[in-house]
Design a protein around this motif. Sequence first.
Motif, PDB file in Angstrom:
ATOM      1  N   LYS A 313      40.128 -21.545 -72.243  1.00 39.20           N
ATOM      2  CA  LYS A 313      40.329 -21.050 -73.768  1.00 39.20           C
ATOM      3  C   LYS A 313      39.493 -22.002 -74.738  1.00 39.20           C
ATOM      4  O   LYS A 313      39.307 -23.065 -74.650  1.00 39.20           O
ATOM      5  N   GLY A 314      39.348 -21.323 -75.921  1.00 34.97           N
ATOM      6  CA  GLY A 314      38.780 -21.960 -77.146  1.00 34.97           C
ATOM      7  C   GLY A 314      39.195 -21.245 -78.467  1.00 34.97           C
ATOM      8  O   GLY A 314      39.845 -20.002 -78.487  1.00 34.97           O
ATOM      9  N   LYS A 315      38.731 -21.786 -79.625  1.00 32.13           N
ATOM     10  CA  LYS A 315      39.045 -21.230 -80.770  1.00 32.13           C
ATOM     11  C   LYS A 315      37.840 -21.689 -81.701  1.00 32.13           C
ATOM     12  O   LYS A 315      37.174 -22.798 -81.493  1.00 32.13           O
ATOM     13  N   ASP A 316      37.517 -21.001 -82.640  1.00 27.11           N
ATOM     14  CA  ASP A 316      36.664 -21.162 -83.800  1.00 27.11           C
ATOM     15  C   ASP A 316      37.223 -20.928 -85.085  1.00 27.11           C
ATOM     16  O   ASP A 316      37.597 -19.690 -85.085  1.00 27.11           O
ATOM     17  N   ALA A 317      36.799 -21.515 -86.134  1.00 27.22           N
ATOM     18  CA  ALA A 317      37.036 -21.051 -87.409  1.00 27.22           C
ATOM     19  C   ALA A 317      35.870 -20.287 -88.146  1.00 27.22           C
ATOM     20  O   ALA A 317      34.656 -20.908 -88.073  1.00 27.22           O
ATOM     21  N   MET A 318      36.346 -19.136 -88.795  1.00 25.48           N
ATOM     22  CA  MET A 318      35.171 -18.281 -89.254  1.00 25.48           C
ATOM     23  C   MET A 318      34.833 -18.955 -90.697  1.00 25.48           C
ATOM     24  O   MET A 318      35.191 -19.730 -91.287  1.00 25.48           O
ATOM     25  N   VAL A 323      32.084 -14.875 -89.615  1.00 26.08           N
ATOM     26  CA  VAL A 323      31.284 -15.258 -88.438  1.00 26.08           C
ATOM     27  C   VAL A 323      31.834 -16.329 -87.735  1.00 26.08           C
ATOM     28  O   VAL A 323      32.278 -17.370 -88.078  1.00 26.08           O
ATOM     29  N   TYR A 324      32.247 -16.235 -86.380  1.00 24.73           N
ATOM     30  CA  TYR A 324      32.556 -17.276 -85.310  1.00 24.73           C
ATOM     31  C   TYR A 324      31.667 -17.385 -84.316  1.00 24.73           C
ATOM     32  O   TYR A 324      30.547 -16.528 -83.775  1.00 24.73           O
ATOM     33  N   LYS A 325      31.746 -18.529 -83.580  1.00 20.82           N
ATOM     34  CA  LYS A 325      30.792 -18.898 -82.415  1.00 20.82           C
ATOM     35  C   LYS A 325      31.359 -19.969 -81.615  1.00 20.82           C
ATOM     36  O   LYS A 325      31.986 -20.810 -82.208  1.00 20.82           O
ATOM     37  N   LYS A 326      31.275 -19.577 -80.431  1.00 19.13           N
ATOM     38  CA  LYS A 326      31.947 -20.697 -79.322  1.00 19.13           C
ATOM     39  C   LYS A 326      31.039 -20.613 -78.057  1.00 19.13           C
ATOM     40  O   LYS A 326      30.763 -19.578 -77.406  1.00 19.13           O
ATOM     41  N   LYS A 327      31.104 -21.874 -77.173  1.00 21.93           N
ATOM     42  CA  LYS A 327      30.382 -21.798 -76.036  1.00 21.93           C
ATOM     43  C   LYS A 327      31.331 -22.184 -74.959  1.00 21.93           C
ATOM     44  O   LYS A 327      32.279 -22.822 -75.317  1.00 21.93           O
ATOM     45  N   PHE A 328      30.984 -21.612 -73.784  1.00 24.96           N
ATOM     46  CA  PHE A 328      31.862 -21.955 -72.838  1.00 24.96           C
ATOM     47  C   PHE A 328      31.111 -22.321 -71.412  1.00 24.96           C
ATOM     48  O   PHE A 328      29.764 -21.687 -71.265  1.00 24.96           O
ATOM     49  N   LYS A 329      31.394 -23.129 -70.435  1.00 24.73           N
ATOM     50  CA  LYS A 329      30.710 -23.539 -69.503  1.00 24.73           C
ATOM     51  C   LYS A 329      30.968 -22.495 -68.293  1.00 24.73           C
ATOM     52  O   LYS A 329      31.978 -22.008 -68.051  1.00 24.73           O
ATOM     53  N   VAL A 330      29.938 -21.827 -67.751  1.00 23.00           N
ATOM     54  CA  VAL A 330      29.940 -20.865 -66.481  1.00 23.00           C
ATOM     55  C   VAL A 330      29.968 -21.431 -65.300  1.00 23.00           C
ATOM     56  O   VAL A 330      28.762 -22.393 -65.007  1.00 23.00           O
TER      57      VAL A 330
END
Length: 360
Positions: A313-318, A323-330
């Motif tokens: 899980k993650g979160k980002d401030a617009m 616009v929001y942007k978040k990276k996740f490890k695959v």
Amino acid sequence: RRRGVFTTLAASLIAVGLAAPPAAADHVPGEGSRDFMTTAQAMFADPAQVTAANAIDTSDHRGIMTSQPGSFAAFPTNGPSFGMISTGDTDLMNDPNNEPGLSTVLDGLNTNEGNDLVGFSATFNAPAVASPCLQVDVKFLSDEFDEFIGSPFNDFAVGRLDDTTPPSVATGPDGFPQVQAPGNFLLDPSGSPITVNGAFLVGDYDGSTTYDNATPRLMAQTPVTAGAHTLNLWAGDAGDSIYDTTLFVDNVRVIDQNPCPVTTIGPSVFKKVKTKVKGNKAIISGQVLPAVPRGKVFLTFFANGSPLKKVAKGKDAMNANGVYKKKFKVPSDSTKCMVKVQFKGDAFHFGSKAKKKFRC
């Protein structure tokens, strides 16, 4: 569609009762009610709070009705039916949207310009709670969309508490007619009156009504005190009396909220969720509109398997543009991925959700 010679002539013929035929109505007994008390009770979450209801001044009663059973553009929001106030014949609300320009020129009350104006008043008793706040669910639907946005034809809706003075129309700074209604609390989330030229007539047509388009559901709010009050609502034509506009009203309620906001809560809409896989990173981005700078977007990332397993899980401030942007490890063995995105809302915007599946 154009407001050309033929359209203007047709409206004139209707106004004087000559050759232009009226649109066929689909109303049948039991489908909808023109009884004022029934309409007011359909608007209120607690019908027992309503003590009286009537048209304001000499409003044409064709512009006031309880909805038919069913779902129309995501209304009702509470109970089996809702109330309608219209610059046209409410009996046509659920007709197919195949009119070149749905127009009913009404009798009775007019604006100071001489164009259609319909008013409705519901008297109610607000309960004795610590900090009473009146909330109203509304939707503004119009056949003015979208040809006449930013034009001299600017239909409107107005709501006032305890003031039955009809709204008026004046020329605004842009040279177009604008509604004048001190005490009006039916505003869009930008704080502007709800009109055809307003920013929130954004295209919410779902095929269930005869109108070309609508605002999303809006929740207007205004402080109230315990005891007897009148909720006064109008729908009006600006520029001329043709091309019908209707206000849906439902779930009128008094809640205990301190302070009571004087702003309207509007929609939050996820634009397309974008996904990009780069190496072992999944980059999730997108936009929420209207923009809510610094509002939090919550993301849940799933990968691999059937069903997909929750990974992180993650979160980002617009930012200022929403616009929001978040990276996740695959995980290294992943082939299927999905992301769920949620904006939980704030004092001015409803929450919303989105999701997207993609190859990872």
